[in-house]
Every structure is written in C-alpha cells, then in structure tokens.
Scaffold this active site. Sequence first.
Site, PDB file in Angstrom:
ATOM      1  N   GLU A   1     -72.747  54.260 -79.060  1.00 55.34           N
ATOM      2  CA  GLU A   1     -71.738  54.423 -78.334  1.00 55.34           C
ATOM      3  C   GLU A   1     -72.283  52.797 -77.586  1.00 55.34           C
ATOM      4  O   GLU A   1     -71.337  52.525 -77.515  1.00 55.34           O
ATOM      5  CB  GLU A   1     -71.450  55.573 -77.199  1.00 55.34           C
ATOM      6  CG  GLU A   1     -71.279  55.139 -75.415  1.00 55.34           C
ATOM      7  CD  GLU A   1     -69.616  54.911 -76.356  1.00 55.34           C
ATOM      8  OE1 GLU A   1     -68.715  55.067 -77.007  1.00 55.34           O
ATOM      9  OE2 GLU A   1     -68.080  54.875 -75.191  1.00 55.34           O
TER      10      GLU A   1
ATOM     11  N   LYS B   1     -54.700  51.085 -77.091  1.00 59.47           N
ATOM     12  CA  LYS B   1     -55.396  52.035 -76.272  1.00 59.47           C
ATOM     13  C   LYS B   1     -56.014  53.326 -76.534  1.00 59.47           C
ATOM     14  O   LYS B   1     -56.438  54.186 -76.884  1.00 59.47           O
ATOM     15  CB  LYS B   1     -55.165  51.851 -74.886  1.00 59.47           C
ATOM     16  CG  LYS B   1     -55.759  52.578 -73.727  1.00 59.47           C
ATOM     17  CD  LYS B   1     -57.109  52.827 -73.043  1.00 59.47           C
ATOM     18  CE  LYS B   1     -58.460  53.595 -73.214  1.00 59.47           C
ATOM     19  NZ  LYS B   1     -59.403  53.731 -72.096  1.00 59.47           N
TER      20      LYS B   1
ATOM     21  N   LYS C   1     -69.224  50.292 -77.553  1.00 54.74           N
ATOM     22  CA  LYS C   1     -69.364  49.538 -76.887  1.00 54.74           C
ATOM     23  C   LYS C   1     -69.001  47.525 -77.777  1.00 54.74           C
ATOM     24  O   LYS C   1     -68.163  47.050 -77.143  1.00 54.74           O
ATOM     25  CB  LYS C   1     -69.283  49.518 -75.656  1.00 54.74           C
ATOM     26  CG  LYS C   1     -69.444  50.751 -74.688  1.00 54.74           C
ATOM     27  CD  LYS C   1     -68.128  50.875 -74.412  1.00 54.74           C
ATOM     28  CE  LYS C   1     -66.861  50.843 -75.741  1.00 54.74           C
ATOM     29  NZ  LYS C   1     -66.514  52.824 -75.060  1.00 54.74           N
TER      30      LYS C   1
ATOM     31  N   GLU D   1     -66.687  46.970 -81.122  1.00 55.34           N
ATOM     32  CA  GLU D   1     -64.999  46.579 -80.025  1.00 55.34           C
ATOM     33  C   GLU D   1     -64.796  45.179 -79.669  1.00 55.34           C
ATOM     34  O   GLU D   1     -63.558  44.773 -79.662  1.00 55.34           O
ATOM     35  CB  GLU D   1     -64.351  47.410 -80.117  1.00 55.34           C
ATOM     36  CG  GLU D   1     -63.783  48.320 -78.337  1.00 55.34           C
ATOM     37  CD  GLU D   1     -64.065  49.860 -78.177  1.00 55.34           C
ATOM     38  OE1 GLU D   1     -63.242  49.805 -78.688  1.00 55.34           O
ATOM     39  OE2 GLU D   1     -64.679  50.075 -77.434  1.00 55.34           O
TER      40      GLU D   1
ATOM     41  N   TRP E   1     -47.189  47.549 -82.196  1.00 52.66           N
ATOM     42  CA  TRP E   1     -48.193  47.216 -82.127  1.00 52.66           C
ATOM     43  C   TRP E   1     -48.167  47.642 -83.147  1.00 52.66           C
ATOM     44  O   TRP E   1     -47.647  49.504 -84.426  1.00 52.66           O
ATOM     45  CB  TRP E   1     -49.210  48.615 -82.253  1.00 52.66           C
ATOM     46  CG  TRP E   1     -50.517  47.887 -82.317  1.00 52.66           C
ATOM     47  CD1 TRP E   1     -51.607  47.090 -81.761  1.00 52.66           C
ATOM     48  CD2 TRP E   1     -51.400  48.833 -83.363  1.00 52.66           C
ATOM     49  NE1 TRP E   1     -52.395  47.414 -82.165  1.00 52.66           N
ATOM     50  CE2 TRP E   1     -52.665  48.298 -82.868  1.00 52.66           C
ATOM     51  CE3 TRP E   1     -51.634  50.121 -84.200  1.00 52.66           C
ATOM     52  CZ2 TRP E   1     -54.020  48.818 -83.644  1.00 52.66           C
ATOM     53  CZ3 TRP E   1     -52.678  50.430 -85.514  1.00 52.66           C
ATOM     54  CH2 TRP E   1     -53.394  49.478 -84.779  1.00 52.66           C
TER      55      TRP E   1
ATOM     56  N   ARG F   1     -51.982  48.915 -73.882  1.00 54.32           N
ATOM     57  CA  ARG F   1     -51.616  50.019 -74.759  1.00 54.32           C
ATOM     58  C   ARG F   1     -52.218  49.801 -76.377  1.00 54.32           C
ATOM     59  O   ARG F   1     -52.603  49.821 -77.181  1.00 54.32           O
ATOM     60  CB  ARG F   1     -50.995  50.821 -74.563  1.00 54.32           C
ATOM     61  CG  ARG F   1     -50.629  51.985 -74.179  1.00 54.32           C
ATOM     62  CD  ARG F   1     -49.285  52.347 -73.518  1.00 54.32           C
ATOM     63  NE  ARG F   1     -49.136  53.247 -74.544  1.00 54.32           N
ATOM     64  CZ  ARG F   1     -49.105  54.353 -75.047  1.00 54.32           C
ATOM     65  NH1 ARG F   1     -49.802  55.019 -73.827  1.00 54.32           N
ATOM     66  NH2 ARG F   1     -49.187  55.434 -75.843  1.00 54.32           N
TER      67      ARG F   1
ATOM     68  N   ASN G   1     -41.086  54.854 -81.339  1.00 56.08           N
ATOM     69  CA  ASN G   1     -42.782  55.137 -81.427  1.00 56.08           C
ATOM     70  C   ASN G   1     -43.157  56.140 -82.840  1.00 56.08           C
ATOM     71  O   ASN G   1     -41.994  56.997 -82.112  1.00 56.08           O
ATOM     72  CB  ASN G   1     -43.764  55.632 -80.153  1.00 56.08           C
ATOM     73  CG  ASN G   1     -43.389  54.151 -79.562  1.00 56.08           C
ATOM     74  OD1 ASN G   1     -43.112  53.574 -79.737  1.00 56.08           O
ATOM     75  ND2 ASN G   1     -44.289  54.627 -78.510  1.00 56.08           N
ATOM     76  N   GLY G   2     -44.220  55.729 -83.553  1.00 59.63           N
ATOM     77  CA  GLY G   2     -44.814  56.975 -84.547  1.00 59.63           C
ATOM     78  C   GLY G   2     -44.086  56.387 -85.764  1.00 59.63           C
ATOM     79  O   GLY G   2     -44.295  55.566 -86.256  1.00 59.63           O
TER      80      GLY G   2
ATOM     81  N   HIS H   1     -86.652  54.518 -93.715  1.00 55.99           N
ATOM     82  CA  HIS H   1     -85.835  55.249 -94.584  1.00 55.99           C
ATOM     83  C   HIS H   1     -84.897  53.626 -94.926  1.00 55.99           C
ATOM     84  O   HIS H   1     -84.011  53.800 -95.676  1.00 55.99           O
ATOM     85  CB  HIS H   1     -85.248  56.647 -94.439  1.00 55.99           C
ATOM     86  CG  HIS H   1     -86.045  57.501 -94.293  1.00 55.99           C
ATOM     87  ND1 HIS H   1     -86.627  58.368 -95.068  1.00 55.99           N
ATOM     88  CD2 HIS H   1     -86.487  57.830 -92.597  1.00 55.99           C
ATOM     89  CE1 HIS H   1     -87.535  58.683 -94.404  1.00 55.99           C
ATOM     90  NE2 HIS H   1     -87.593  58.443 -93.110  1.00 55.99           N
TER      91      HIS H   1
ATOM     92  N   CYS I   1     -47.630  51.445 -79.306  1.00 58.04           N
ATOM     93  CA  CYS I   1     -46.123  50.864 -79.412  1.00 58.04           C
ATOM     94  C   CYS I   1     -45.601  51.620 -77.667  1.00 58.04           C
ATOM     95  O   CYS I   1     -46.239  52.294 -77.392  1.00 58.04           O
ATOM     96  CB  CYS I   1     -45.305  51.559 -80.029  1.00 58.04           C
ATOM     97  SG  CYS I   1     -45.507  50.786 -81.210  1.00 58.04           S
TER      98      CYS I   1
END
Length: 613
Positions: A486, A608, A490, A493, A72, A27, A100-101, A509, A2
């Site tokens: 990583e 973000k 990438k 997502e 969001w 964001r 926000n929160g 295994h 948000c």
Amino acid sequence: MCGIIAGIKKENVVHDLINCLKKLEYRGYDSAGIACFENHRIERYRSVGKVSELEKIVGSKYSNIGIAHTRWATHGMVNESNAHPHLSTRDGFSVCVIHNGIIENYKELKVLLIKQGYRFESQTDSEVLAHLLHAERKKSSSIIHALQTVREKIVGAYALVAICDKDPNTILGTKKASSLVLGVDEENKQVFLSSDPNSLSGILNQIVFLEESDIVCLEGTEFSIYNNAFNKVDRKITMLDVNNDSVSRGKYQSFMQKEIHEQPNAVAMTLENFLDENSLTAGLFGDIAKRVFGQVEQIIIIACGTSYHAGLVAKYWIEELAKIPVSVEIASEFRYRKSVIKNKTLMIGISQSGETADTLAALNLARNLGLEWIFGICNVQESTLMRICNLSFITRAGPEIGVASTKAFTTQLASLFILALTLAKTKSHISVQDERNFLTQLRHLPNAIASILHEEQNIKNWVKYFQNKQNVLFLGRGIHYPIAMEGALKLKEISYIHAEAYAAGELKHGPLALIDENMPIIAIAPNDDLVHKLKNNLEEVKARGGKLFIIADHGFELQEDTCTKIISLGDHAGFLSPILHVIPLQLLAFHVADSKGHDVDKPRNLAKSVTVE
Ligand code: M6R
C-alpha cells in the site's frame, strides 16, 4: 471517471451545472462540456482541461435546462471533438447526448447510421447514441419512446442523459451498470440527474436511486420513471446524507491531506455501532449473517488497488483468529479465470466507491456461478455494490475525494478486523475475555491514529531523501507486507516515483541486486514475531550500501546512523499494527508528491472511481 449532471429549474441552471461539475472533478477527467437551450435551440460548449476553462466559455449564459459532463478518455484522444455532449443535427432538429460507460456494439451501430447518412465527428463510442436517438426520434411520436428503442438496440454499460429541441422542456435519462441518480426538490421546483449523488449536495437533499434499465423523464420540474417493461413506477426517495463541509478542503491544501487527518474520526464513526456494546453480534452485518458465519468454510475476497491491499491484511486476521481459509484476488483477474468455488464460500467484495467495474463484475460472476453469500464492504451506502450484496458493512469514512485512497483504507481495515473477530466468535475461537480485550483496543484506535499523525513533521523531514529519486523499494513481512504494498502504491500514484514492495524474505531471491546508494528502502518494522527476521534482512541491505528508512515500534534494535533513519511509532499495537503503520506511508507519499508540485488530489492519468474495465 466521467461525470454527468443535468437539471431543470425555474431560474438559470447553468451556474448550478458548472458548480456540480466542479464537485465531480475529483473523479478524474480531461475535458468538459455543457449543452443548454437558448432561444429554443440547443447550444453546446466544450473545452479540454479544467471545468474552469468551460466556465469561462459559458460565461453568463442563461438557460433553465441543461446537461453537462466531465470526460475521462477511453475511446479516442483527449480533444474537443471527443468531449461530450455529442450532437446530432439534421432534418430540422437536434438531439444532444451525454454518456458514461462503454457501448460495446458501437461499431456495428455506427456502420448502420453512416448508411442512413449520419456524419460522425468524434472517435468515441458515445456519439452513436446521439445519432441513434436522433434517428429513432424521427420515427417516434415522442422522445421517450425513441429512447426506449435506443435502449433495446445498445449493448454495454451506460448512464446517459439526452435533450432534443423537439421537446424543449424535457431531459431524459437511463442507466445500466453505471450510476445515475435523480435529485428532487419539490419546494424549490427543481429536478436534477447526476452520476454521483455527492455532486448534488448544497442544491437539494432528496435522491431517487434508479434501478437498472429505468428511463427517467424530467419534464418542466416534474419527473416520471419507467421500468424495463416500460411501466410507470414509483421509486423510493431517500435523503442525501452529505454536507457541504465534507466536500470542501477546509483548512487543508488538498483533500488528500484533509482525508489523512480525518482518519481518527472516520475510524471512530465506522466502529461506533460495534463499540457501544461489550460483545460483538453477527446481526450487525445483516439478517442472515449469524447463519452464514456459522456455516462458512472458505472466504474469497475480491477487490482492486488499495481495497485489494485491505483484503490481503484481512487474510492474516481471519485465518489466525477465525481459522477460516481465505484467498484474496484482484477482481480483474478473478472475473476472467475459471475458478473453482466450493459450497459454503463467503465472497467478500471490498470497494470504497462501490462502483468499480471489475469488482462488480467479479461479484456478479460469483453470483451467476451459484454463490449465495455475497458480502460487501463499502463506503457508499447507495452504491451498486451495496445493492448486489445480501450481507454488508458500511465504512463511515465520509466522502473520499482525493484519488489516492487513505481514510477509506483504514476504515476498511477496521471493519475487516471487526469481521474477523465476529467470525472467530461465531466459530467459538475466541474467549469472552479476548473479545473484551480486542474491543478495548479498538476503542483506543482513533486516539492511537491521532498520535501517529503527530509524527507528520518527522515524516516531512524525510522528503528530501526521496524527492529526486527514480525508484524506491518498500519492505515488510507477514501482515505488514500488504502495508508495504500500500505504501508503494501511494507513493507511485501521486509522486510518479517508481515504487515496488517486496516481502523482505524474498530479498535474496532477486531484489537484493538492485540495492545501492541510489535506492532508498522503506521498511515497515513493527515489534512483532518477525522483527528479528526483518532485522537480518535489513542488515543485508545495509551491508550493500542501501539507505534505510524504517517505520518501527519502540524497542527496535537497529540504531540510527548516516545510512539509517528511524521513526518510532510507540508500543507495538498487536493485531491493529497495520492500521497504524500505514499512516506514515500515506503522509510520506503526500509530502513527497506535494514537494514536487504535483496535484495530489488528481494525479495524472488516474480517476477516483474506475467505472469501466
Ligand atoms: O472504489 P474502490 O475501492 O473499488 O477502488 C479501487 C481502486 O481503484 C482504488 O483503491 C485505487 O487503487 C486508489 N487510487 C488507490 O489509492
């Protein structure tokens, strides 16, 4: 996540608020809204989807005071009723709030407010704030006293801004464990509040970072700040260090692509202060660094997502070079575990944003457990993380807008390598000559990254092999195992292809059972001590019909054929190899996602900066 923006100026502010919301889009959000004064009454406009939808609804409205938000969803679906601002109207006046929160005690407060006759229209926790502030405003002589009482009644994390039509020239704000900054411009007579200082770039350049529980009151174009004890206080004004260029896409089609290409410069900027000298000094990490580095016996690294992967790479560097045991933990796990922390432990938090809720909570927990030495590696100087640490390193990657972290990762790695070297030096584990050699390699790093970016077309040629796949397996060994992780993060997502990373030695295994002609395998294959072991693992994959895509160095022994594609990055870069080998993986994820028509900068369901749990 948000975003909040609010402002007062002498002329129309609505256009500025919409522009700032656009800068907050990166964001992540799913709806947006704005409230402003029209003929002394609060008018509210909200819409689901992009800020451009809201812009159409707002049209050419005129107001010199307003509050705006990108939401969001956390509590409640994505719909207009749940979008902010939330409004409370009765007894002849209205209060409008953006938050926000998370308000943890919202259910209890809601029951009390319903008993008082307030009607709720949303499923959010935030709506209680509008009704609570309305109820308190009714009893108080001023909106600021009303907000002070609200602050005492709520539990949780918040950055909130509010307006009330009994106080038509005023915007109020307060914050706790969530970001809110004040932007000041005395010359042009304008004041703003925002959850993200970058959103104010191009409007003003003086910023005040509010302290926890501060209440800020914008009245006309003046402002006053009250601390937790409700005493009027002065807070330091700092210059906003962002130019408009860094928050535009420039010649690139997306921020992510631009940020991948910015890596040579971002790494050069990050290393600048260290590479001017011929030897490393602990003092560059903070006043107490020399003493702490001399005494430290154990390191715990805390982070999430990509930053966690940077921590995993650092473990290899620090243990090998400085001989200090390192454990790396996912912040959301660490914060709820009863961990045993020895004295003389250095806790390192890594975060691009410095606002990730789990990372901050884990570091605060460590502090409450009595840990003295908290080290932050972060890309945002003014972040909450930087304020809770007593040792720090700022990566100078510049604003990272794309949700998928790229330049933040490579600059974190560069910083962590410098840290490993400095620890090794303080513990007398590297010679003067080794130190010089490492510094020379670091000086060459930006150019080495630039030459790997020249492989972009070769990487793009691989896209057709991945575009229509459901699953991809990434393999690595040793320090390149976190790089495989990583690469998988990438790809998943932004392309929404299921991708998993395995330490190649683990193949037998279990995961070998997955191998067939439909499962592409990406192998990170630098010419290091483990390359022969890895080659054996890859032969096992080939023998089962697997299709291999190998990111290698010169001298890699497998040959290309119909089932084996190889991109060679040049001579092996030794300790710095992970920083180079991740770049083709970033480029591949970008081009695969792009070829599928995805919005690479704003992948579905992601934000973000993850500022709530
Ligand atoms: O701002 P932070 O570095 O604390 O963020 C941590 C993660 O949320 C972040 O790295 C996330 O995993 C990225 N989207 C990965 O590309």
